[in-house]
Structures are given as C-alpha cells and as structure tokens.
Write an enzyme that holds these catalytic residues in place. Structure first.
Site, PDB file in Angstrom:
ATOM      1  N   HIS A   3      -5.935   1.953  -4.622  1.00 51.55           N
ATOM      2  CA  HIS A   3      -4.700   1.573  -3.370  1.00 51.55           C
ATOM      3  C   HIS A   3      -4.498  -0.516  -3.860  1.00 51.55           C
ATOM      4  O   HIS A   3      -5.126  -1.269  -4.835  1.00 51.55           O
ATOM      5  CB  HIS A   3      -5.449   1.393  -1.966  1.00 51.55           C
ATOM      6  CG  HIS A   3      -7.140   0.115  -1.849  1.00 51.55           C
ATOM      7  ND1 HIS A   3      -6.776  -0.323  -0.874  1.00 51.55           N
ATOM      8  CD2 HIS A   3      -7.383  -0.072  -2.761  1.00 51.55           C
ATOM      9  CE1 HIS A   3      -8.261  -1.458  -0.904  1.00 51.55           C
ATOM     10  NE2 HIS A   3      -8.466  -0.744  -2.076  1.00 51.55           N
TER      11      HIS A   3
ATOM     12  N   HIS B 287      -2.583   0.975   6.857  1.00 52.30           N
ATOM     13  CA  HIS B 287      -3.326   1.170   5.263  1.00 52.30           C
ATOM     14  C   HIS B 287      -3.026   2.200   4.979  1.00 52.30           C
ATOM     15  O   HIS B 287      -3.200   3.186   5.340  1.00 52.30           O
ATOM     16  CB  HIS B 287      -3.865   0.422   4.943  1.00 52.30           C
ATOM     17  CG  HIS B 287      -4.708  -0.256   3.720  1.00 52.30           C
ATOM     18  ND1 HIS B 287      -3.617  -0.749   3.334  1.00 52.30           N
ATOM     19  CD2 HIS B 287      -5.981   0.378   2.817  1.00 52.30           C
ATOM     20  CE1 HIS B 287      -4.407  -1.122   1.474  1.00 52.30           C
ATOM     21  NE2 HIS B 287      -5.486  -0.383   1.415  1.00 52.30           N
TER      22      HIS B 287
ATOM     23  N   CYS C 148       0.566  -1.085  -0.263  1.00 57.03           N
ATOM     24  CA  CYS C 148      -0.130  -0.059   0.047  1.00 57.03           C
ATOM     25  C   CYS C 148       0.702   1.398   0.258  1.00 57.03           C
ATOM     26  O   CYS C 148       0.208   2.118  -0.759  1.00 57.03           O
ATOM     27  CB  CYS C 148      -1.203   0.372   0.881  1.00 57.03           C
ATOM     28  SG  CYS C 148      -0.194   0.506   2.548  1.00 57.03           S
TER      29      CYS C 148
END
Length: 389
Positions: A361, A349, A301
C-alpha cells in the site's frame, strides 16, 4: 542643667522604630507584584510523546480522508469540464450552420426582391436574427418554393436547438465553477492537515524522535505477529479445502461421474488477474506517497490499487468509497492475493493483499509504497475485504 531634647509622644516614637520593618515588607511586596506583572504567561504543558503520536496519526488520517474527497471532486470536475467543452463545440458548430442557413435565406430574399416577388422589407426581415414572425405570414409563405420553405423550417429548428444548447452550456459552466471551488477547498483542507502534522513533528527533540520510532517498531512487531497468525489460519483452511477436494475427486472417480470444469476455469482466470495486479504493485515499491497521485512516479492509496488492477485488465473506480463496492466482499479469513483491504469506518484507506497477512500500500505522506502487515494500525482499523475479479 535643663535638658534641650524635645519631647515626643510615645505613639510617634513607636512609629519611628517600626518604620524600617514596614518599609522592607512593602518593598518586598512591590517587587513580587512587579515580577508577577512582568512575567510571561505560563506556557501550556508540553504534550506527551504518546499524545503527539496520536495527534499526528489523526491528522494523517484526516488528510487521507480529505484526499479521497479531493479525488472524487477532481474526477467529477474533469467530467463536467469534458461536458462543457463538448457543449461549447456543439454550440459553435450549430452557430456556424445557423449562419449558413441565414445566408441562404438572405439569398432567397434578395432574389425575390430583384424579381419583384417580395417587398424590400422582406430581405431585411429574412436576414433578422428571429424572422419567425414574418415567416408565419401566409402571404410570404405562399410565395416561397418548396425548397425555400424547407430552408426556412430548417433555420427555425436549428435556431431553437442552438438556443437550447447555449442555455445548457451556461448551466453546465455554473456547475463546473462550483465544482472547481469545492476542489480548491478540498485541496486546502488536505494541505492544512499535513502542515499541522509536520509542525508537530518538527518540535520533537532527537531523543523524542528516537522514542517515537521505538513505539512505531513495537507496533510493527505486534502487527507482524498477528499477520503470522492469520497466515497459519489461512494455510490450515487451504489444506483442509485441498483435502476435501481430493476426497471429492476420489469419490467421483469411484462412481464414474465427472464434474464441470467451468468454475475451475473461471477461478484460474481470476487468479491470473490477481497475480498480475500483485506483480504490478510489487514493481511500485519504493515510490513516494503523494496525495491525489495515480502514477506512474507516485501514488496515493486508491491510486495504487486502481493502477494495479488496471495492469490486470480490470477497471476500478478512482476513490476508496467506490472501490469498496467494485467487487465481492469476503471475510478476512478468506482473503486471497489481489483482494482489496479497506480501513477505518470512513473507508479512507486501501491496500492490496498479497497473502500471509501482508499487503502492498501507499501508506501516508512522507512514506513510500511498501509491504506491510494489514494489522499495521490494529485489528479494529480493518473495515472490509473486497475481491474485484
């Protein structure tokens, strides 16, 4: 005629009559006990599909948290490795210089011995690893020329500096070793979480996997609905802002005043960079999530957001914990394309906002870079929104 039947007490007779019934009951009890003893221990109740889903998601979250720790440790280890390498190079150069100085001092000592200016042991001492004690003697120093004295001073200074650098290199090497151990531990932690998640999923039947997919689809539909609501709110806010700007412009024109264009220029520059970051992220869609990866073939990420903004000429830190501080925090309602959206209390994240409640993402192991609602894991999962430029 007399009977030849043998007489038996009444009690014995009754016992003989009841024996078959007692034997049957006893045999039944033994059989039941035997079955109980031989039966395998009762298996633990199988978890429900919802429990499996929650456990798998928790494991993926833990794996992502461990991944960010791994990334931070890896970055730190790389910097320490560079420092150790630089110190080693420095020590090698200094050692070479020290050897040259020692040879020069040895030639001075040899010359003095040949001319009788110094005793034989002078040459030996001048060639020693630590001739400082001998050099400090006034009698010898008086015999040395200015150039020779300068050479002695340089040698002593260089020797001290080299010793200091060697000590520094040794300490840095110890720190590097500790970081490498921590890196191995972080890596093992990530892999154990991923293995446990895969094992849980592998035990599901085809029907259970289908039901799990249906649950995921329902969550996605709910996330899309929330994203649409946010898009409407943002559109309304932008329309109101535009109307206010037009009204302000009309007012300025009627009064004959002119405003500065500096902020507009700055805003345009930031928007251009954000557009480049989003454009780069779009070209990465479909590439696999791989923990610890920074491209170009795969990403995790924070690796994706770092690469996207790098394409726009902006340098972001490697991990989410640092990226969250690499810009200005804005409200979710004010989010603009290019902003970073962070998730969970541990900020494990991050995704790149592209507008209308959507982001690009690298979601999790086994998935690919994709567009998805920022509400993919519920509203409460959103931690903050940060604008890098």
């Amino acid at each position: 005629m007399a009977s030849h039947r043998k007489w038996r007490p009444a009690g014995s007779r009754m016992a003989v009559i009841r024996t078959p019934a007692l034997a049957t009951a006893a045999l039944t009890s033994v059989a039941l006990l035997s079955q109980t003893a031989n039966a395998s221990p009762s298996a633990e109740p199988k978890p429900s599909l919802e429990e499996v889903e929650k456990k798998v998601n928790d494991l993926y979250h833990q794996a992502e948290t461990a991944t960010e720790k791994y990334n931070a440790t890896k970055e730190k280890t790389a910097k320490q490795q560079e420092r150790v390498d630089a110190l080693r190079d420095d020590v090698a150069k200094r050692t070479e210089k020290l050897n040259s100085a020692r040879e020069e001092l040895g030639s001075f000592a040899a010359a003095q011995y040949r001319t009788g200016a110094a005793a034989p042991d002078t040459a030996t001492l001048l060639l020693a690893d630590d001739p400082q004690d001998y050099f400090d003697q006034t009698q010898l120093m008086n015999r040395l020329t200015t150039r020779q004295k300068a050479a002695v001073d340089d040698y002593v200074t260089e020797q001290a500096a080299t010793t200091k650098k060697r000590t520094e290199a040794a300490k840095s090497l110890e720190t590097l070793s500790s970081s490498q151990d921590a890196l191995k531990k972080s890596k093992a932690d990530v892999q154990s979480k991923l293995t446990e998640a895969r094992d849980l999923l592998s035990k599901l039947t085809a029907e259970e996997k289908a039901r799990l997919a249906a649950i995921e689809k329902k969550k996605q539909e709910e996330a899309a609905r929330k994203a649409a609501e946010l898009a409407k709110q943002q559109a309304a806010a932008e329309a109101a802002q535009k109307a206010a700007a037009q009204e302000s412009s009309s007012s300025d024109t009627s009064t004959g005043s002119t405003g500065s264009t500096g902020s507009t220029t700055t805003g345009s520059s930031s928007t251009a960079k954000a557009d480049k970051a989003v454009a780069f992220a779009r070209t990465q869609i479909g590439k696999p999530y791989v923990w610890g990866a920074t491209g170009p073939d795969s990403y995790d990420c924070s690796g994706l957001t770092q690469a996207a903004w790098k394409a726009a000429g902006v340098s972001l830190p490697r991990v989410t914990y640092d990226q969250v501080n690499a810009g200005t925090t804005v409200s979710l309602a004010d989010a603009q394309p290019g902003d970073l959206v962070f998730f969970y209390d541990d900020i494990s994240h991050v995704g790149l906002y592209i507008g209308n409640g959507m982001m690009i993402h690298a979601p999790k192991p086994g998935a690919y870079v994709r567009e998805e609602s920022i509400y993919y894991d519920g509203t409460s999962a959103i931690h903050s929104v940060v604008r890098p430029a």
